[in-house]
Scaffold this motif. Structure first.
Motif, short mmCIF file in Angstrom:
data_model
loop_
_atom_site.label_atom_id
_atom_site.label_comp_id
_atom_site.label_asym_id
_atom_site.label_seq_id
_atom_site.Cartn_x
_atom_site.Cartn_y
_atom_site.Cartn_z
N CYS A 1 0.82 -1.21 0.00
CA CYS A 1 0.00 0.00 0.00
C CYS A 1 0.85 1.27 0.00
CB CYS A 1 -0.93 0.00 1.21
SG CYS A 1 -2.31 -1.14 1.02
N CYS B 1 0.70 2.25 -3.76
CA CYS B 1 -0.52 1.87 -4.47
C CYS B 1 -1.26 3.14 -4.90
CB CYS B 1 -1.41 1.04 -3.55
SG CYS B 1 -2.99 0.60 -4.29
N SER C 1 -1.33 -5.20 1.60
CA SER C 1 -1.76 -5.14 0.20
C SER C 1 -3.06 -5.92 0.05
CB SER C 1 -0.69 -5.70 -0.73
OG SER C 1 -0.54 -7.07 -0.50
N CYS D 1 -6.04 3.94 2.80
CA CYS D 1 -6.47 3.29 1.57
C CYS D 1 -7.92 3.67 1.30
CB CYS D 1 -6.32 1.77 1.72
SG CYS D 1 -6.93 0.86 0.29
N GLY E 1 -3.72 4.39 -2.20
CA GLY E 1 -3.22 4.75 -0.88
C GLY E 1 -2.73 6.18 -0.80
#
Length: 69
Positions: A12, A15, A40, A29, A18
């Motif tokens: 994350c 990502c 994740s 997130c 995120g």
């Protein structure tokens, strides 16, 4: 070839969904709420611009004597 290689371990921390949280080891997130950096999920989407570059190595200090023959 994607940045940082083809096999990227999901995290994350980098990502697309995120966003860094006020606490250092947490990420907000948009899919799962507040999670640890190493977390994740199946919604992971790699965002290369979220990766933090490694710090530059320190250069050695030279003196004028180093350049004398």
């Amino acid at each position: 070839m994607p940045l940082f290689g083809k096999k990227i371990k999901p995290s994350c921390a980098y990502c697309e969904w995120g966003a860094p949280e006020e606490e250092e080891n947490m990420v907000f997130c948009r899919k799962n709420g507040i999670v640890p950096l190493s977390y994740s999920c199946r919604h992971f989407r790699y965002a290369p611009l979220r990766r933090k570059p490694r710090p530059a190595p320190q250069l050695p200090q030279f003196t004028p004597e180093d350049f004398k023959l």
